[in-house]
Scaffold this active site. Sequence first.
Site, mmCIF file in Angstrom:
data_model
loop_
_atom_site.group_PDB
_atom_site.id
_atom_site.type_symbol
_atom_site.label_atom_id
_atom_site.label_comp_id
_atom_site.label_asym_id
_atom_site.label_seq_id
_atom_site.Cartn_x
_atom_site.Cartn_y
_atom_site.Cartn_z
ATOM 1 N N SER A 108 75.943 -27.709 67.650
ATOM 2 C CA SER A 108 75.926 -27.346 65.816
ATOM 3 C C SER A 108 75.159 -28.226 65.411
ATOM 4 O O SER A 108 73.719 -28.187 65.738
ATOM 5 C CB SER A 108 77.469 -27.641 65.939
ATOM 6 O OG SER A 108 77.664 -27.623 64.620
ATOM 7 N N ASP A 248 81.634 -16.336 65.151
ATOM 8 C CA ASP A 248 80.897 -18.154 65.315
ATOM 9 C C ASP A 248 80.495 -18.066 63.347
ATOM 10 O O ASP A 248 80.597 -17.254 63.314
ATOM 11 C CB ASP A 248 79.713 -18.052 65.994
ATOM 12 C CG ASP A 248 79.062 -19.721 66.101
ATOM 13 O OD1 ASP A 248 79.606 -20.525 65.042
ATOM 14 O OD2 ASP A 248 78.378 -19.675 67.092
ATOM 15 N N HIS A 275 82.843 -20.819 67.771
ATOM 16 C CA HIS A 275 81.369 -21.756 67.544
ATOM 17 C C HIS A 275 81.525 -22.718 68.888
ATOM 18 O O HIS A 275 80.443 -23.481 68.766
ATOM 19 C CB HIS A 275 82.498 -22.536 66.065
ATOM 20 C CG HIS A 275 81.106 -23.839 65.515
ATOM 21 N ND1 HIS A 275 79.983 -23.220 65.630
ATOM 22 C CD2 HIS A 275 81.060 -25.301 65.983
ATOM 23 C CE1 HIS A 275 79.269 -24.507 65.164
ATOM 24 N NE2 HIS A 275 79.889 -26.274 65.227
#
Length: 300
Positions: A108, A248, A275
């Site tokens: 991320s 995601d 995610h």
Amino acid sequence: MTEVREGEAPFREWRTWYRVTGDLRSGRPPLVVLHGGPGCTHDYVDSLKDIAATGRAVVHYDQLGNGRSTHLRDRGPAFWTVRLFLDELDNLLDHLGIAGSYHVFGQSWGGMLGSEHAVRRPAGLRSIVIANSPPSMELWVEEANRLREELPPALQATLLAHEAAGTTLSAEYALAMKGFYERHVCRIVPMPEEVARTFQAIEDDPTVYFTMNGPSEFHVIGTLKSWSVIDRLHLIDVPVLLISGRYDEATPKVVQPFADNIKDVRWTIFEQSSHMPHVEEREACMALVASFLDEQDARG
């Protein structure tokens, strides 16, 4: 038994906490894990320690302002910059004596930071795994808003009302936000303990997250809201593995510019994940990452 040691790297007048799983002297370039946020902790990416079973040391650390590293609750937006975290990463690599040869796994925001690191072409970087990351926050927000529109109308109305009123710290907003997170952040319910620890850490000290991102994954009003690395991705000169999940918040549209602009790149989408494939499909994700790293080492 795998060796585990913890320490603190002096960084300017502060400290960066780190943990090394495995032996940095094994002869295999270690894997350095960059956690997300900005403002998360290493806990939710703890599963990457599994890679140490292949004989490769794995380095976790809490970025400045988070977890077990120095907290700086009084610092404002001008302090919390991408450059700060790039400097901290360089300092840690030097402190551990691994700047000459290492791999990076960035998840991320960690992938955003990792891509910023990679475009600088550091001599010791062997490869990078960019997991569930955007190359542009405007693209991220565009897709997050599209995903929001798929939530039940009542949840959407609650989110919008609190964002308009500036009451995003309310329990009602947090409950509505949970509906999005269970679809697009971590689909394991209840949330695994290590993931819950990270979310609790953000709640305990939201300084970095609120300043650079905002109150939620989809209401981005912080200093990163116009960040992009797309126009510099062609500078990355090491092999790149892209990872994302079918559900995601980093949708295929978000990830696509990485695939389009990096020379040596491959992309795997985990079909049962959102995610956090490293949590949601842990064994398969670790196998993929380990294989990719081994391949790069074999290339010399």
